[in-house]
Design a protein around this motif. Sequence first.
Motif, PDB file in Angstrom:
ATOM      1  N   ARG A   1       0.827  -1.214   0.000  1.00 28.07           N
ATOM      2  CA  ARG A   1       0.000   0.000   0.000  1.00 28.07           C
ATOM      3  C   ARG A   1       0.858   1.260   0.000  1.00 28.07           C
ATOM      4  N   ASP A   2       2.075   1.146   0.534  1.00 27.34           N
ATOM      5  CA  ASP A   2       3.011   2.263   0.557  1.00 27.34           C
ATOM      6  C   ASP A   2       4.429   1.711   0.454  1.00 27.34           C
ATOM      7  N   ASP A   3       5.412   2.593   0.391  1.00 29.44           N
ATOM      8  CA  ASP A   3       6.798   2.160   0.219  1.00 29.44           C
ATOM      9  C   ASP A   3       7.265   1.268   1.362  1.00 29.44           C
ATOM     10  N   ALA A   4       6.833   1.574   2.576  1.00 29.84           N
ATOM     11  CA  ALA A   4       7.260   0.782   3.726  1.00 29.84           C
ATOM     12  C   ALA A   4       6.758  -0.651   3.618  1.00 29.84           C
ATOM     13  N   GLU A   5       5.532  -0.827   3.145  1.00 35.48           N
ATOM     14  CA  GLU A   5       4.981  -2.174   3.020  1.00 35.48           C
ATOM     15  C   GLU A   5       5.665  -2.940   1.890  1.00 35.48           C
ATOM     16  N   VAL A   6       5.976  -2.262   0.815  1.00 34.89           N
ATOM     17  CA  VAL A   6       6.724  -2.910  -0.273  1.00 34.89           C
ATOM     18  C   VAL A   6       8.091  -3.362   0.245  1.00 34.89           C
ATOM     19  N   SER A   7       8.776  -2.496   0.970  1.00 33.01           N
ATOM     20  CA  SER A   7      10.107  -2.831   1.510  1.00 33.01           C
ATOM     21  C   SER A   7      10.026  -3.999   2.476  1.00 33.01           C
ATOM     22  N   ARG A   8       8.999  -4.015   3.309  1.00 37.70           N
ATOM     23  CA  ARG A   8       8.844  -5.118   4.264  1.00 37.70           C
ATOM     24  C   ARG A   8       8.636  -6.439   3.540  1.00 37.70           C
ATOM     25  N   ARG A   9       7.806  -6.420   2.518  1.00 38.69           N
ATOM     26  CA  ARG A   9       7.547  -7.667   1.794  1.00 38.69           C
ATOM     27  C   ARG A   9       8.778  -8.112   0.989  1.00 38.69           C
ATOM     28  N   ALA A  10       9.514  -7.168   0.459  1.00 38.86           N
ATOM     29  CA  ALA A  10      10.738  -7.521  -0.259  1.00 38.86           C
ATOM     30  C   ALA A  10      11.757  -8.145   0.692  1.00 38.86           C
ATOM     31  N   ALA A  11      11.915  -7.563   1.861  1.00 39.00           N
ATOM     32  CA  ALA A  11      12.860  -8.099   2.838  1.00 39.00           C
ATOM     33  C   ALA A  11      12.459  -9.498   3.279  1.00 39.00           C
ATOM     34  N   ALA A  12      11.160  -9.752   3.389  1.00 35.26           N
ATOM     35  CA  ALA A  12      10.680 -11.063   3.830  1.00 35.26           C
ATOM     36  C   ALA A  12      11.046 -12.170   2.863  1.00 35.26           C
ATOM     37  N   ILE A  13      11.233 -11.822   1.600  1.00 34.91           N
ATOM     38  CA  ILE A  13      11.608 -12.845   0.615  1.00 34.91           C
ATOM     39  C   ILE A  13      13.070 -12.713   0.178  1.00 34.91           C
TER      40      ILE A  13
ATOM     41  N   GLY B   1       5.840  -2.802  -6.202  1.00 40.12           N
ATOM     42  CA  GLY B   1       5.506  -1.412  -5.959  1.00 40.12           C
ATOM     43  C   GLY B   1       4.073  -1.261  -5.499  1.00 40.12           C
ATOM     44  N   SER B   2       3.515  -0.115  -5.706  1.00 40.13           N
ATOM     45  CA  SER B   2       2.123   0.149  -5.339  1.00 40.13           C
ATOM     46  C   SER B   2       1.194  -0.580  -6.305  1.00 40.13           C
ATOM     47  N   PRO B   3      -0.080  -0.763  -5.940  1.00 43.25           N
ATOM     48  CA  PRO B   3      -1.024  -1.358  -6.885  1.00 43.25           C
ATOM     49  C   PRO B   3      -1.046  -0.632  -8.229  1.00 43.25           C
ATOM     50  N   ALA B   4      -0.976   0.689  -8.202  1.00 41.71           N
ATOM     51  CA  ALA B   4      -0.999   1.446  -9.457  1.00 41.71           C
ATOM     52  C   ALA B   4       0.220   1.134 -10.318  1.00 41.71           C
ATOM     53  N   GLU B   5       1.393   1.023  -9.678  1.00 43.94           N
ATOM     54  CA  GLU B   5       2.609   0.687 -10.428  1.00 43.94           C
ATOM     55  C   GLU B   5       2.499  -0.688 -11.066  1.00 43.94           C
ATOM     56  N   VAL B   6       1.952  -1.643 -10.313  1.00 41.26           N
ATOM     57  CA  VAL B   6       1.834  -3.006 -10.822  1.00 41.26           C
ATOM     58  C   VAL B   6       0.815  -3.086 -11.952  1.00 41.26           C
ATOM     59  N   VAL B   7      -0.299  -2.396 -11.814  1.00 41.84           N
ATOM     60  CA  VAL B   7      -1.292  -2.367 -12.890  1.00 41.84           C
ATOM     61  C   VAL B   7      -0.678  -1.771 -14.155  1.00 41.84           C
ATOM     62  N   ASP B   8       0.098  -0.717 -13.996  1.00 44.99           N
ATOM     63  CA  ASP B   8       0.747  -0.091 -15.149  1.00 44.99           C
ATOM     64  C   ASP B   8       1.705  -1.057 -15.833  1.00 44.99           C
ATOM     65  N   LYS B   9       2.482  -1.796 -15.036  1.00 43.11           N
ATOM     66  CA  LYS B   9       3.430  -2.720 -15.649  1.00 43.11           C
ATOM     67  C   LYS B   9       2.714  -3.895 -16.298  1.00 43.11           C
ATOM     68  N   LEU B  10       1.642  -4.360 -15.687  1.00 43.56           N
ATOM     69  CA  LEU B  10       0.853  -5.419 -16.330  1.00 43.56           C
ATOM     70  C   LEU B  10       0.339  -4.963 -17.690  1.00 43.56           C
ATOM     71  N   GLY B  11       0.022  -3.683 -17.797  1.00 41.53           N
ATOM     72  CA  GLY B  11      -0.403  -3.147 -19.083  1.00 41.53           C
ATOM     73  C   GLY B  11       0.676  -3.255 -20.137  1.00 41.53           C
TER      74      GLY B  11
END
Length: 307
Positions: A236-248, A262-272
Amino acid sequence: MDLRIFTEPQQGASYDTLLTVARATEDLGFDAFFRSDHYLSMGSADGLPGPTDAWITLAGLARETRRIRLGTLMTAGTFRLPGVLAIQVAQVDRMSGGRVELGLGAGWFEEEHRAYGIPFPKERFARLEEQLAILTGLWGTETGKTFSFDGRYYRLEDSPALPKPVQRKVPVLIGGHGATRTPRLAARYADEFNIPFASPQDTERQFGRVRAAAEAAGRPPGDLVYSNALVVCVGRDDAEVSRRAAAIGREVDELKSNGLAGSPAEVVDKLGRYAATGSSRVYLQVLDLHDLDHLELISAQVQSQLD
């Protein structure tokens, strides 16, 4: 675009964990649950409690889910004789009411073969071609007739070609980055072509090769589904992305370059960007199988924008 959940249980997952993820996959509206077919963990993962077999897992899930498709990316051709695999897949298809798909590859991870005493022949791709001919031949043989095959690596004599799957044709997935043999094999046998962990540019190039191979084989390129497999890390925000990246054990910048992060918007854009290459399906490689909130976020804020 269809979104499918793709797991890597060799990194550490029990059947109960996989069942929990599969049920979440179903409840959250994703199209399918797929898993890898490996017996040894990779990288720094300890792999505990130990490997689970792909087709035993899918047989269990077939009875404990109702809607989602179930399959492998990719079953290793070195692990199973083709006649036995044809029986296994057909049985799980019947157990699921016709929801199975088979991703089949040549097998590549030599270390896991040594660890579990599985032969690792040099001519794996040639064997794969015969395996595909046998699998599709067995399933396609009319009930009451027999199937025979006389190849270099496999020989079947008067097989009753039973049991039959529920589906008239079990979808077969072939994938990879190979420039010549892989597209040719996909053009002949695949219902879907998948390219794993590739950029949009490399995806477009490989899809072009497959389409050209299909045309050369006299098959409409549009007969195939074209798909990607990509690691996913959404927050949902940069901190949550960083936390999930660190977990893996991954870096955010690397994930954004090589996956869907990244954010949902970033991922939707890349899926496009992948959709623009002709990709109509993406397998989301989920590496933290205990983070169900991650799946909920993807369902609510990514998948909802693709419908």
